[in-house]
Design a protein around this motif. Structure first.
Motif, PDB file in Angstrom:
ATOM      1  N   ARG A  73      -6.911   2.343  -7.210  1.00  0.00           N
ATOM      2  CA  ARG A  73      -7.374   2.590  -8.580  1.00  0.00           C
ATOM      3  C   ARG A  73      -6.454   1.919  -9.591  1.00  0.00           C
ATOM      4  O   ARG A  73      -6.915   1.279 -10.543  1.00  0.00           O
ATOM      5  N   ALA A  74      -5.149   2.051  -9.403  1.00  0.00           N
ATOM      6  CA  ALA A  74      -4.191   1.417 -10.308  1.00  0.00           C
ATOM      7  C   ALA A  74      -4.356  -0.099 -10.312  1.00  0.00           C
ATOM      8  O   ALA A  74      -4.250  -0.749 -11.363  1.00  0.00           O
ATOM      9  N   ALA A  75      -4.618  -0.666  -9.150  1.00  0.00           N
ATOM     10  CA  ALA A  75      -4.811  -2.114  -9.053  1.00  0.00           C
ATOM     11  C   ALA A  75      -6.045  -2.558  -9.833  1.00  0.00           C
ATOM     12  O   ALA A  75      -6.006  -3.552 -10.577  1.00  0.00           O
ATOM     13  N   LEU A  76      -7.146  -1.831  -9.682  1.00  0.00           N
ATOM     14  CA  LEU A  76      -8.391  -2.193 -10.364  1.00  0.00           C
ATOM     15  C   LEU A  76      -8.263  -2.031 -11.882  1.00  0.00           C
ATOM     16  O   LEU A  76      -8.768  -2.857 -12.646  1.00  0.00           O
ATOM     17  N   ILE A  77      -7.587  -0.968 -12.307  1.00  0.00           N
ATOM     18  CA  ILE A  77      -7.371  -0.770 -13.744  1.00  0.00           C
ATOM     19  C   ILE A  77      -6.520  -1.902 -14.310  1.00  0.00           C
ATOM     20  O   ILE A  77      -6.766  -2.403 -15.411  1.00  0.00           O
ATOM     21  N   LYS A  78      -5.539  -2.326 -13.538  1.00  0.00           N
ATOM     22  CA  LYS A  78      -4.681  -3.435 -13.980  1.00  0.00           C
ATOM     23  C   LYS A  78      -5.506  -4.708 -14.165  1.00  0.00           C
ATOM     24  O   LYS A  78      -5.341  -5.442 -15.150  1.00  0.00           O
ATOM     25  N   ALA A  79      -6.411  -4.965 -13.216  1.00  0.00           N
ATOM     26  CA  ALA A  79      -7.243  -6.169 -13.298  1.00  0.00           C
ATOM     27  C   ALA A  79      -8.145  -6.148 -14.529  1.00  0.00           C
ATOM     28  O   ALA A  79      -8.387  -7.186 -15.152  1.00  0.00           O
ATOM     29  N   LEU A  80      -8.643  -4.959 -14.876  1.00  0.00           N
ATOM     30  CA  LEU A  80      -9.624  -4.838 -15.957  1.00  0.00           C
ATOM     31  C   LEU A  80      -9.005  -4.538 -17.322  1.00  0.00           C
ATOM     32  O   LEU A  80      -9.736  -4.432 -18.310  1.00  0.00           O
ATOM     33  N   THR A  81      -7.676  -4.401 -17.373  1.00  0.00           N
ATOM     34  CA  THR A  81      -7.019  -4.126 -18.662  1.00  0.00           C
ATOM     35  C   THR A  81      -5.866  -5.109 -18.900  1.00  0.00           C
ATOM     36  O   THR A  81      -6.039  -6.099 -19.598  1.00  0.00           O
ATOM     37  N   THR A  82      -4.721  -4.856 -18.314  1.00  0.00           N
ATOM     38  CA  THR A  82      -3.552  -5.694 -18.599  1.00  0.00           C
ATOM     39  C   THR A  82      -3.692  -7.116 -18.068  1.00  0.00           C
ATOM     40  O   THR A  82      -3.160  -8.058 -18.663  1.00  0.00           O
ATOM     41  N   ASP A  83      -4.409  -7.299 -16.940  1.00  0.00           N
ATOM     42  CA  ASP A  83      -4.585  -8.637 -16.356  1.00  0.00           C
ATOM     43  C   ASP A  83      -5.985  -9.186 -16.600  1.00  0.00           C
ATOM     44  O   ASP A  83      -6.463 -10.037 -15.844  1.00  0.00           O
TER      45      ASP A  83
END
Length: 256
Positions: A23-33
């Motif tokens: 979940r943290a990885a996907l959120i990172k892809a869709l927000t900070t990255d």
């Protein structure tokens, strides 16, 4: 495809840790990255999927070749819709499919390792306590989380109107040298502040506040974030007049 996983989770706690990492990885892809993610989802390429790994790393890649795959596969062909809709709407669509994929992976492990009714309920409750990826990406974090953040933000503004640190930290700073006559009352107030702060959840990872961590509040949506989740340090925050979280920044760019 999920070659970065060395061992499949077997207990409820292990499955939940796996869930949180992905979940943290996907959120990172869709927000900070999001800019890098947007670039990798080229509509001219073949069907692409967004993968999240327990290591909190994400990857855009082709689907697994083996049938059936080792674990359930993410939504196929997310890149084809990239240029056919507003960026904000496209990211929200990918977020919804990512939420569905996370649940399917978690309960796949539950079925594979024989979770009974009680274990499945416990796993669901643990998962359900976190904001969905869609809620984080769209900014529609649960109302009660935002209200708690507003209360904490308003309380901290009395001692430091432009401070970018977490309300619990501010409460402790304000009470470092209490007056002798008010010592007992000050301790009670500090305990109440800590309880309020403990209920505040990070808008990116969904985790609660831990003593000593640096947090920052978005001046637009008034949602709190771990500094590490949005790549902001305490030193850098001191020079930010108005902080906008990745979601609010992305929304503004989409409207433009």
């Amino acid at each position: 495809m999920d070659a970065k996983v060395q061992q499949n989770p077997r207990t409820v706690e292990e499955v939940f840790r796996d869930f949180k990492g992905r979940r943290a990885a996907l959120i990172k892809a869709l927000t900070t990255d999001v800019e890098e993610f947007f670039t990798q989802c080229d509509p001219e390429k073949e069907n692409l999927c967004l993968y999240g790994f327990p290591s909190e790393q994400w990857e855009v890649n082709l689907p697994a070749e083996e049938v059936p795959p080792e674990i359930p596969e993410p939504a196929l062909g997310i890149n084809f819709a990239r240029d056919g809709m507003h960026e904000k709407d496209w990211l929200a669509l990918v977020a919804v499919h990512s939420d569905a994929w996370l649940l399917s992976v978690a309960f796949y492990f539950g079925a594979r390792f024989g979770f009974d009714k009680a274990d499945r309920r416990r796993l669901f409750n643990m998962v359900n306590d976190l904001p969905t990826i869609f809620e984080v990406v769209s900014g529609n974090v649960k109302k009660q989380v935002k209200e708690r953040s507003n209360v904490s933000n308003n309380s901290s503004a009395k001692s430091h109107s432009k401070s970018k640190s977490h309300p619990e930290r501010q409460a402790k700073q304000a009470k470092t040298v209490p007056q002798p006559k008010e010592e007992e009352e000050g301790l009670e107030e500090e305990e109440e502040d800590e309880e309020d702060a403990g209920e505040t959840l990070c808008g990116a990872c969904g985790e609660s506040y831990t003593s000593g961590e640096f947090w920052i509040c978005c001046d637009i949506c008034e949602i709190w974030f771990h500094g590490k989740c949005v790549k902001i340090t305490a030193a850098r925050a001191e020079h930010i007049k108005q902080y906008k979280c990745p979601t609010c920044t992305s929304n503004k760019r989409s409207r433009a």
